[in-house]
Design a protein around this motif. Structure first.
Motif, mmCIF file in Angstrom:
data_model
loop_
_atom_site.group_PDB
_atom_site.id
_atom_site.type_symbol
_atom_site.label_atom_id
_atom_site.label_comp_id
_atom_site.label_asym_id
_atom_site.label_seq_id
_atom_site.Cartn_x
_atom_site.Cartn_y
_atom_site.Cartn_z
ATOM 1 N N GLN A 48 81.449 2.890 49.374
ATOM 2 C CA GLN A 48 80.018 2.825 49.661
ATOM 3 C C GLN A 48 79.632 3.811 50.759
ATOM 4 O OE1 GLN A 48 80.195 -1.657 50.003
ATOM 5 N NE2 GLN A 48 78.175 -1.443 49.088
ATOM 6 N N ALA A 49 80.510 3.964 51.751
ATOM 7 C CA ALA A 49 80.240 4.931 52.819
ATOM 8 C C ALA A 49 80.213 6.354 52.258
ATOM 9 C CB ALA A 49 81.303 4.807 53.916
ATOM 10 N N VAL A 50 81.110 6.655 51.318
ATOM 11 C CA VAL A 50 81.119 7.975 50.672
ATOM 12 C C VAL A 50 79.824 8.181 49.899
ATOM 13 C CG1 VAL A 50 82.238 9.372 48.890
ATOM 14 C CG2 VAL A 50 83.628 8.133 50.551
ATOM 15 N N PHE A 51 79.376 7.154 49.186
ATOM 16 C CA PHE A 51 78.126 7.255 48.433
ATOM 17 C C PHE A 51 76.939 7.486 49.370
ATOM 18 C CE2 PHE A 51 74.410 5.395 46.292
ATOM 19 C CZ PHE A 51 74.443 6.091 45.100
ATOM 20 N N VAL A 52 76.909 6.788 50.504
ATOM 21 C CA VAL A 52 75.834 6.979 51.480
ATOM 22 C C VAL A 52 75.871 8.394 52.039
ATOM 23 C CG1 VAL A 52 75.070 6.320 53.794
ATOM 24 C CG2 VAL A 52 75.553 4.560 52.105
ATOM 25 N N ALA A 53 77.072 8.887 52.346
ATOM 26 C CA ALA A 53 77.198 10.248 52.869
ATOM 27 C C ALA A 53 76.673 11.265 51.857
ATOM 28 C CB ALA A 53 78.653 10.544 53.216
ATOM 29 N N ALA A 63 69.627 18.430 51.631
ATOM 30 C CA ALA A 63 70.136 19.690 51.082
ATOM 31 C C ALA A 63 69.109 20.808 51.228
ATOM 32 C CB ALA A 63 70.499 19.508 49.616
ATOM 33 N N GLY A 64 69.589 21.974 51.708
ATOM 34 C CA GLY A 64 68.705 23.117 51.884
ATOM 35 C C GLY A 64 68.733 24.086 50.732
ATOM 36 N N GLY A 65 69.614 23.867 49.773
ATOM 37 C CA GLY A 65 69.711 24.757 48.619
ATOM 38 C C GLY A 65 70.371 24.047 47.465
ATOM 39 N N MET A 66 70.392 24.704 46.304
ATOM 40 C CA MET A 66 70.939 24.067 45.115
ATOM 41 C C MET A 66 72.441 23.828 45.239
ATOM 42 S SD MET A 66 70.293 22.718 42.215
ATOM 43 C CE MET A 66 68.653 23.274 41.768
ATOM 44 N N THR A 67 73.167 24.767 45.860
ATOM 45 C CA THR A 67 74.613 24.582 46.017
ATOM 46 C C THR A 67 74.909 23.338 46.840
ATOM 47 O OG1 THR A 67 75.026 26.962 45.853
ATOM 48 C CG2 THR A 67 76.747 25.615 46.865
ATOM 49 N N GLY A 68 74.193 23.152 47.935
ATOM 50 C CA GLY A 68 74.395 21.968 48.754
ATOM 51 C C GLY A 68 74.075 20.694 48.010
ATOM 52 N N LEU A 69 73.011 20.710 47.206
ATOM 53 C CA LEU A 69 72.639 19.531 46.436
ATOM 54 C C LEU A 69 73.718 19.191 45.409
ATOM 55 C CD1 LEU A 69 70.620 17.327 45.654
ATOM 56 C CD2 LEU A 69 69.502 18.976 44.147
ATOM 57 N N LEU A 70 74.263 20.213 44.747
ATOM 58 C CA LEU A 70 75.297 19.971 43.741
ATOM 59 C C LEU A 70 76.555 19.395 44.377
ATOM 60 C CD1 LEU A 70 74.933 23.148 41.475
ATOM 61 C CD2 LEU A 70 74.079 20.841 41.054
ATOM 62 N N LEU A 71 76.963 19.921 45.536
ATOM 63 C CA LEU A 71 78.132 19.375 46.226
ATOM 64 C C LEU A 71 77.867 17.933 46.661
ATOM 65 C CD1 LEU A 71 79.180 22.455 48.399
ATOM 66 C CD2 LEU A 71 80.338 21.563 46.369
ATOM 67 N N ALA A 72 76.650 17.673 47.103
ATOM 68 C CA ALA A 72 76.298 16.305 47.500
ATOM 69 C C ALA A 72 76.364 15.360 46.311
ATOM 70 C CB ALA A 72 74.899 16.292 48.112
ATOM 71 N N ARG A 73 75.915 15.814 45.158
ATOM 72 C CA ARG A 73 75.965 14.977 43.959
ATOM 73 C C ARG A 73 77.411 14.683 43.563
ATOM 74 N NH1 ARG A 73 72.540 11.712 41.788
ATOM 75 N NH2 ARG A 73 72.679 12.443 39.652
ATOM 76 N N ALA A 74 78.302 15.648 43.770
ATOM 77 C CA ALA A 74 79.717 15.413 43.473
ATOM 78 C C ALA A 74 80.277 14.333 44.390
ATOM 79 C CB ALA A 74 80.507 16.711 43.626
ATOM 80 N N VAL A 75 79.913 14.375 45.671
ATOM 81 C CA VAL A 75 80.363 13.349 46.610
ATOM 82 C C VAL A 75 79.780 11.996 46.224
ATOM 83 C CG1 VAL A 75 80.240 12.575 49.015
ATOM 84 C CG2 VAL A 75 80.675 14.983 48.493
ATOM 85 N N GLN A 76 78.498 11.979 45.883
ATOM 86 C CA GLN A 76 77.864 10.742 45.432
ATOM 87 C C GLN A 76 78.605 10.147 44.237
ATOM 88 O OE1 GLN A 76 73.630 11.703 44.668
ATOM 89 N NE2 GLN A 76 73.215 9.767 45.702
ATOM 90 N N GLY A 77 78.892 10.982 43.251
ATOM 91 C CA GLY A 77 79.545 10.505 42.039
ATOM 92 C C GLY A 77 80.904 9.906 42.305
ATOM 93 N N LEU A 78 81.670 10.539 43.201
ATOM 94 C CA LEU A 78 82.989 9.998 43.540
ATOM 95 C C LEU A 78 82.852 8.614 44.172
ATOM 96 C CD1 LEU A 78 86.039 10.538 43.658
ATOM 97 C CD2 LEU A 78 85.677 11.516 45.940
ATOM 98 N N GLY A 79 81.946 8.498 45.124
ATOM 99 C CA GLY A 79 81.718 7.182 45.732
ATOM 100 C C GLY A 79 81.217 6.171 44.727
ATOM 101 N N ALA A 80 80.354 6.623 43.803
ATOM 102 C CA ALA A 80 79.806 5.720 42.792
ATOM 103 C C ALA A 80 80.888 5.211 41.858
ATOM 104 C CB ALA A 80 78.717 6.433 41.994
ATOM 105 N N GLY A 81 81.785 6.096 41.419
ATOM 106 C CA GLY A 81 82.837 5.688 40.493
ATOM 107 C C GLY A 81 83.784 4.681 41.111
ATOM 108 N N ILE A 82 84.215 4.943 42.342
ATOM 109 C CA ILE A 82 85.118 4.007 43.020
ATOM 110 C C ILE A 82 84.410 2.681 43.267
ATOM 111 C CG2 ILE A 82 86.490 3.614 45.095
ATOM 112 C CD1 ILE A 82 86.903 6.624 45.295
ATOM 113 N N THR A 83 83.134 2.771 43.639
ATOM 114 C CA THR A 83 82.353 1.546 43.863
ATOM 115 C C THR A 83 82.255 0.719 42.587
ATOM 116 O OG1 THR A 83 81.021 2.550 45.626
ATOM 117 C CG2 THR A 83 80.079 0.634 44.505
#
Length: 506
Positions: free
Chosen positions: A92-97, A105-125
């Protein structure tokens, strides 16, 4: 077996009162995870206008699903090894991060990396939540509590795009991600204060080779499933991705056999209850359900002229019965002997529903369409949690998390490949039908992006030609879906009449 017996005796002796507030916390954790797979759909044009990178918009959803698939596979085993509560809080902490990063996110690359982190936290959750139910509830109560999770998924499909549109219009797209933070924080407080799971942990080293192999497998097949509708199966993009996924399967099969604590235990699938339940879940909830969700709105829009304002609302006749039936079946399957009949009935209804939808055409009345969608929704509702709970009840106590992760991972992979394949077939039949009609005005249409707005400026003959082509494509797709559902029915019939869960509670 001993732990299962103790859980059963505990559940019989006194009702697990504390399960109610714990389930409230778990559901609070689940809602953002489910919503974030869909909530960005209506915000994509706004995000593109703000951050640029229009050509990479599809990756906002794809990266989330890709890392979510990996997280789904490994989350259960991590919980078995290091404790469900700790792993759930970290996930859950990973998903929040990831949510905070996406919001800032200040650009598309940052948003995409953030979505990857979100997805990892979401899957484990996601896997941890389902495995946690097996920890806190005795076998005869698990289906009842898992059915609550089963009700959240279709609800998310209905309201996800709608909520995303409202937030984007009134607050801005960044709030789609920012609003996750207080909800998940509340869930984390509930988990930290209320959740007490059994202390038995297997420990041991992380299966690093298995993690790498699963990542390769998930990456290959999720990308192949995402790209096949755009490029076709014979394109280099899809062939390379599918080849990567195939190599990943072979490597996973090899390394997981040698690992002390494998993420996907091969021995688990020697149990026929587990193997057949996994097949039912992957085929029905992976391929068939996702195909219905993705392509029924196309029929409703192009053939019956329904508004495309919100595809989730178009699916209400299917998803609302799925929610209701899921909750009812969760209570009915308190007795272990009812799991097999529930899966047989669910796959049978799903097969019939697909066959009925395959008969629909331009002349099908709206009430018939709604009735057929109710049928398929009832079948889906019976299968949301039943195969998962049977797998959990059949797995050894120390393997419950790994078993939950394994079947959830298979469901995601089969869903990705199934939707991609069926989508390619659907689009191909639609394109052929439009071209073969020879109707004036159809020569300027792109079958991959035709929608009601496009049809509005065409002559009536072209509109009828598109409707006929879409109806033909719908028939072909759901005939194939009927076959897939029939295979799921055969798998349900192959589930032993007396599973390990029944032996443990006998």
């Amino acid at each position: 077996m001993k732990q299962a017996q103790e859980l059963t005796e505990r559940g019989t002796a006194s009702p697990p009162v504390r399960v109610v507030p714990v389930m409230a916390a778990l559901l609070c954790a689940l809602v953002p995870v489910q919503l974030d797979a869909l909530v960005t759909a209506t915000a994509l044009p706004t995000i593109a206008g703000d951050l640029g990178g229009f050509g990479r918009l599809a990756w906002i959803a794809t990266l989330y699903l890709l890392t979510m698939a990996v997280g789904t596979a490994v989350g259960g085993r991590f919980g078995d090894q290091y404790g469900r509560r700790a792993v759930l809080l970290i996930a859950q902490a990973v998903f929040v991060a990831g949510s905070l990063w996406a919001a800032l996110a200040g650009g598309m690359t940052g948003l995409l990396l953030a979505r990857a982190v979100q997805g990892l936290g979401a899957g484990i959750t996601l896997t941890s939540l389902m495995a946690t139910v097996a920890d806190i509830a005795p076998p005869d109560r698990r289906a009842r509590y898992q059915s609550m999770f089963g009700a959240v998924a279709p609800l998310s499909m209905i309201i996800g795009p709608w909520i995303g549109g409202i937030i984007t219009d009134h607050l801005g797209w960044r709030w789609i991600f920012a609003l996750n933070i207080p909800v998940v924080a509340l869930a984390m407080v509930g988990v930290a204060l209320l959740l007490r799971t059994p202390r038995e942990r297997t420990g041991g080293r992380i299966d690093s080779l298995g993690l790498a192999a699963i990542t390769v497998t998930g990456t290959g097949w999720v990308l192949a499933g995402s790209w096949v509708g755009r490029y076709g199966w014979t394109s280099p993009h899809v062939l390379i991705a599918a080849g990567l996924g195939t190599v990943g399967i072979a490597v996973t099969w090899t390394v997981e056999h040698r690992a002390a604590q494998p993420f996907l235990p091969r021995a688990l699938f020697r149990d026929r209850s587990v193997l057949m339940s996994a097949a039912v879940l992957a085929l029905s909830m992976g391929a068939v359900m996702m195909a219905a969700i993705n392509f029924l709105p196309v029929f409703l829009q192009l053939v019956q002229g329904r508004s495309a304002a919100n595809s989730g609302l178009l699916l209400l006749p299917m998803l609302l019965p799925a929610i209701g039936v899921s909750l009812l079946v969760g209570r009915w399957t308190d007795a272990p002997s009812r799991f097999r009949p529930a899966m047989l009935t669910g796959t049978g209804i799903l097969t019939a529903g697909c066959a009925l939808i395959a008969t629909m055409g331009p002349g099908t009345a709206m009430w018939q369409t709604m009735l057929y969608m109710i049928v398929i929704g009832a079948g889906i509702g019976m299968l949301f949690q039943t195969p998962v709970v049977l797998v959990q009840n059949s797995a050894p106590p120390g393997e419950v998390g790994a078993a939950t992760g394994a079947v959830s991972f298979l469901r995601m992979l089969v869903g990705a490949v199934g939707v991609g394949t069926l989508g390619s077939i659907f689009t191909g039949r639609l394109a052929d039908g439009i071209v073969d009609s020879g109707a004036p005005g159809t020569e300027v249409l792109d079958p991959s992006s035709v929608d009601p707005a496009t049809l509005g400026g065409l002559p009536a003959t072209a509109v009828h030609a598109v409707a006929d082509a879409a109806a033909s494509a719908n028939t072909l797709l759901f005939l194939i879906a009927t076959g897939i559902a029939a295979v799921a029915l055969a798998a349900a019939a192959a589930v032993p009449r007396r599973s390990r869960s029944e032996c443990d509670t006998a």
